[in-house]
Write a protein that holds these residues in place. Sequence first.
Motif, PDB file in Angstrom:
ATOM      1  N   UNK A  54       0.811  -1.222   0.000  1.00 26.76           N
ATOM      2  CA  UNK A  54       0.000   0.000   0.000  1.00 26.76           C
ATOM      3  C   UNK A  54       0.849   1.278   0.000  1.00 26.76           C
ATOM      4  N   UNK A  55       1.983   1.238   0.681  1.00 26.83           N
ATOM      5  CA  UNK A  55       2.854   2.417   0.686  1.00 26.83           C
ATOM      6  C   UNK A  55       3.448   2.671  -0.700  1.00 26.83           C
ATOM      7  N   UNK A  56       3.776   1.612  -1.421  1.00 24.20           N
ATOM      8  CA  UNK A  56       4.307   1.777  -2.778  1.00 24.20           C
ATOM      9  C   UNK A  56       3.248   2.355  -3.709  1.00 24.20           C
ATOM     10  N   UNK A  57       2.011   1.888  -3.563  1.00 21.66           N
ATOM     11  CA  UNK A  57       0.922   2.420  -4.390  1.00 21.66           C
ATOM     12  C   UNK A  57       0.718   3.898  -4.086  1.00 21.66           C
ATOM     13  N   UNK A  58       0.777   4.247  -2.800  1.00 19.69           N
ATOM     14  CA  UNK A  58       0.619   5.645  -2.400  1.00 19.69           C
ATOM     15  C   UNK A  58       1.752   6.496  -2.969  1.00 19.69           C
ATOM     16  N   UNK A  59       2.984   5.977  -2.908  1.00 14.71           N
ATOM     17  CA  UNK A  59       4.124   6.718  -3.448  1.00 14.71           C
ATOM     18  C   UNK A  59       3.995   6.897  -4.960  1.00 14.71           C
ATOM     19  N   UNK A  60       3.493   5.881  -5.657  1.00 13.54           N
ATOM     20  CA  UNK A  60       3.290   5.998  -7.106  1.00 13.54           C
ATOM     21  C   UNK A  60       2.242   7.058  -7.427  1.00 13.54           C
ATOM     22  N   UNK A  61       1.176   7.099  -6.644  1.00 10.86           N
ATOM     23  CA  UNK A  61       0.137   8.124  -6.870  1.00 10.86           C
ATOM     24  C   UNK A  61       0.703   9.521  -6.641  1.00 10.86           C
ATOM     25  N   UNK A  62       1.540   9.657  -5.621  1.00 13.51           N
ATOM     26  CA  UNK A  62       2.165  10.950  -5.350  1.00 13.51           C
ATOM     27  C   UNK A  62       3.111  11.333  -6.502  1.00 13.51           C
ATOM     28  N   UNK A  63       3.876  10.357  -6.981  1.00 15.09           N
ATOM     29  CA  UNK A  63       4.812  10.623  -8.079  1.00 15.09           C
ATOM     30  C   UNK A  63       4.079  11.017  -9.364  1.00 15.09           C
ATOM     31  N   UNK A  64       2.901  10.449  -9.599  1.00 14.21           N
ATOM     32  CA  UNK A  64       2.123  10.800 -10.800  1.00 14.21           C
ATOM     33  C   UNK A  64       1.396  12.134 -10.651  1.00 14.21           C
ATOM     34  N   UNK A  65       1.363  12.666  -9.420  1.00 10.56           N
ATOM     35  CA  UNK A  65       0.704  13.944  -9.203  1.00 10.56           C
ATOM     36  C   UNK A  65      -0.782  13.819  -8.905  1.00 10.56           C
ATOM     37  N   UNK A  66      -1.242  12.630  -8.587  1.00 13.14           N
ATOM     38  CA  UNK A  66      -2.665  12.431  -8.288  1.00 13.14           C
ATOM     39  C   UNK A  66      -3.031  13.009  -6.918  1.00 13.14           C
ATOM     40  N   UNK A  67      -2.064  13.026  -6.010  1.00 15.51           N
ATOM     41  CA  UNK A  67      -2.305  13.587  -4.677  1.00 15.51           C
ATOM     42  C   UNK A  67      -1.171  14.550  -4.363  1.00 15.51           C
ATOM     43  N   UNK A  68      -1.457  15.522  -3.488  1.00 13.79           N
ATOM     44  CA  UNK A  68      -0.412  16.486  -3.132  1.00 13.79           C
ATOM     45  C   UNK A  68       0.404  15.959  -1.943  1.00 13.79           C
ATOM     46  N   UNK A  69       1.409  16.756  -1.540  1.00 14.44           N
ATOM     47  CA  UNK A  69       2.339  16.303  -0.507  1.00 14.44           C
ATOM     48  C   UNK A  69       1.646  16.130   0.840  1.00 14.44           C
ATOM     49  N   UNK A  70       0.772  17.049   1.196  1.00 15.18           N
ATOM     50  CA  UNK A  70       0.071  16.943   2.481  1.00 15.18           C
ATOM     51  C   UNK A  70      -0.784  15.689   2.524  1.00 15.18           C
ATOM     52  N   UNK A  71      -1.491  15.435   1.443  1.00 13.98           N
ATOM     53  CA  UNK A  71      -2.335  14.241   1.366  1.00 13.98           C
ATOM     54  C   UNK A  71      -1.475  12.983   1.440  1.00 13.98           C
ATOM     55  N   UNK A  72      -0.334  12.999   0.753  1.00 18.20           N
ATOM     56  CA  UNK A  72       0.579  11.845   0.774  1.00 18.20           C
ATOM     57  C   UNK A  72       1.075  11.580   2.187  1.00 18.20           C
ATOM     58  N   UNK A  73       1.550  12.637   2.867  1.00 20.85           N
ATOM     59  CA  UNK A  73       2.095  12.463   4.218  1.00 20.85           C
ATOM     60  C   UNK A  73       1.018  11.987   5.195  1.00 20.85           C
ATOM     61  N   UNK A  74      -0.189  12.554   5.080  1.00 20.78           N
ATOM     62  CA  UNK A  74      -1.283  12.165   5.971  1.00 20.78           C
ATOM     63  C   UNK A  74      -1.647  10.699   5.772  1.00 20.78           C
ATOM     64  N   UNK A  75      -1.766  10.256   4.521  1.00 20.63           N
ATOM     65  CA  UNK A  75      -2.147   8.870   4.235  1.00 20.63           C
ATOM     66  C   UNK A  75      -1.009   7.903   4.609  1.00 20.63           C
ATOM     67  N   UNK A  76       0.237   8.318   4.395  1.00 20.05           N
ATOM     68  CA  UNK A  76       1.359   7.476   4.754  1.00 20.05           C
ATOM     69  C   UNK A  76       1.388   7.248   6.264  1.00 20.05           C
ATOM     70  N   UNK A  77       1.134   8.322   7.036  1.00 17.03           N
ATOM     71  CA  UNK A  77       1.101   8.194   8.485  1.00 17.03           C
ATOM     72  C   UNK A  77      -0.027   7.281   8.948  1.00 17.03           C
ATOM     73  N   UNK A  78      -1.164   7.362   8.259  1.00 22.84           N
ATOM     74  CA  UNK A  78      -2.291   6.484   8.604  1.00 22.84           C
ATOM     75  C   UNK A  78      -1.958   5.004   8.327  1.00 22.84           C
ATOM     76  N   UNK A  79      -1.223   4.772   7.264  1.00 24.81           N
ATOM     77  CA  UNK A  79      -0.849   3.398   6.957  1.00 24.81           C
ATOM     78  C   UNK A  79       0.115   2.812   7.972  1.00 24.81           C
ATOM     79  N   UNK A  80       0.980   3.636   8.484  1.00 26.70           N
ATOM     80  CA  UNK A  80       1.968   3.167   9.464  1.00 26.70           C
ATOM     81  C   UNK A  80       1.301   3.079  10.819  1.00 26.70           C
TER      82      UNK A  80
END
Length: 80
Positions: A54-80
């Motif tokens: 799930x973290x790799x999928x989230x990182x790929x979405x961030x790299x493609x620009x589908x989500x912004x940095x705040x959204x990425x960090x918030x979701x990454x923290x929720x996954x951990x």
Amino acid sequence: MVVRPGMSGWGYALMTVSMVLFWALIILGVIALVRYLARGDRSGDQAAAPRATPEQVLAERFARGEIDEQDYLRRRDQLR
């Protein structure tokens, strides 16, 4: 024409038809084998590839620009 005992016109016809059927089955068997082996290679590649975490999928979405940095960090923290 020399007629041999036990072999009539029907015998020659049956021999011809059976030879055609024999070679048709051989050719169809080779085609089926090639198609089976080709299909097995594709499914083997997919099975051998590891699934993305799930973290790799989230990182790929961030790299493609589908989500912004705040959204990425918030979701990454929720996954951990």
